[in-house]
Scaffold this motif. Structure first.
Motif, PDB file in Angstrom:
ATOM      1  N   HIS A 144       0.865  -1.185   0.000  1.00  0.00           N
ATOM      2  CA  HIS A 144       0.000   0.000   0.000  1.00  0.00           C
ATOM      3  C   HIS A 144       0.902   1.236   0.000  1.00  0.00           C
ATOM      4  CE1 HIS A 144      -3.542  -2.472   0.580  1.00  0.00           C
ATOM      5  NE2 HIS A 144      -2.940  -3.077   1.594  1.00  0.00           N
TER       6      HIS A 144
ATOM      7  N   ASP B 111      -0.229   4.667   1.761  1.00  0.00           N
ATOM      8  CA  ASP B 111      -0.239   4.486   3.214  1.00  0.00           C
ATOM      9  C   ASP B 111       1.183   4.486   3.757  1.00  0.00           C
ATOM     10  OD1 ASP B 111      -2.962   4.322   3.161  1.00  0.00           O
ATOM     11  OD2 ASP B 111      -3.043   2.135   3.273  1.00  0.00           O
TER      12      ASP B 111
ATOM     13  N   ASN C 256      -0.447   2.689  -7.371  1.00  0.00           N
ATOM     14  CA  ASN C 256      -0.435   1.230  -7.345  1.00  0.00           C
ATOM     15  C   ASN C 256       0.808   0.678  -8.023  1.00  0.00           C
ATOM     16  OD1 ASN C 256      -3.036   1.095  -6.129  1.00  0.00           O
ATOM     17  ND2 ASN C 256      -3.963   1.461  -8.135  1.00  0.00           N
TER      18      ASN C 256
END
Length: 238
Positions: free
Chosen positions: A60, A63, A94
């Motif tokens: 992630h 994050d 991503n």
């Protein structure tokens, strides 16, 4: 127990060349089957078994950037630091197309000291929140791990796993998207600077524990035997 493990490893080595010739899943790099290092093949097989590429793609990224405290001024600070951004479906970063060069694992030996070098790369699809534009980048880097056999006070050898890290100078980012709006360039420069500080640690957190697990399953006698095989092969190539 050690005999059973040695047998399983040897059987896996025999099966590995044929397995590597099978069609790979999308996103997996082609394996160079001309690698003669038995130890490199064991590491490659272990990384494939653990779906290392899939683990990298599941990082992630936003994050991790936010949690790292790598804040940048201006637009990128707003992008990375905004808590609401993490829940904005129109904004994302991503990791895709992760590829480890399994066949390119290079082994170096000095007495009973080993160094394994693994090259890897992946793409990052960055969706900007202010214009919904997707910018694709490509990351390349090399990961190095050291391990050695160390004698204890009774002369018995133990496997010691040392530093496993991404070499800082090997980290390179390339922008694959050609048509980038000029007003976005300052943001992308800041994003790249922050990413280069964080991404090595993220890759290490995914790959290094797997290599540690793979190596610790090797019997010391088997490891020494594999080392002798690799050294003999290298001498034959001189």
């Amino acid at each position: 127990m050690h005999s059973i493990w040695r047998l399983l490893v040897l059987l896996s080595l025999l099966a590995l060349p044929s397995a590597l010739h099978k069609p790979q899943q999308p996103g997996l790099v082609k394996t160079h089957t001309d690698s003669k290092s038995a130890l490199a093949r064991i590491i490659a097989q272990g990384l494939m078994k653990h779906d290392t590429e899939g683990r990298i793609q599941n990082i992630h990224l936003l994050d991790s950037l936010n949690a790292s405290g790598q804040m940048a001024p201006g637009m990128v600070g707003w992008l990375i630091g905004s808590m609401s951004l993490q829940h904005d479906q129109e904004s994302s970063a991503n990791i895709t197309n992760a590829q480890l060069d399994y066949g390119g694992i290079r082994m170096s030996f000095h007495k009973e000291w080993f160094t394994a070098n693994i090259s890897l790369g992946f793409d990052i699809d960055l969706r900007l929140p202010f214009n919904n534009h997707i910018i694709k980048t490509h990351e390349r880097m090399n990961l190095s791990v050291e391990f050695w056999l160390e004698k204890d006070e009774f002369g018995r050898r133990d496997l010691v796993i040392g530093k496993c890290h991404v070499e800082p100078r090997s980290v390179h980012m390339t922008f694959l998207t050609e048509a980038i709006p000029p007003k976005v360039n300052p943001f992308l420069r800041n994003f790249r600077d922050n990413l280069e500080k964080v991404i090595p640690h993220l890759i290490e957190s995914q790959v290094c524990p797997l290599i540690d697990e793979i190596l610790r399953q090797l019997d010391v006698k088997l490891l020494k035997s594999l080392m002798e095989q690799d050294i003999a092969y290298e001498l034959n190539q001189l």
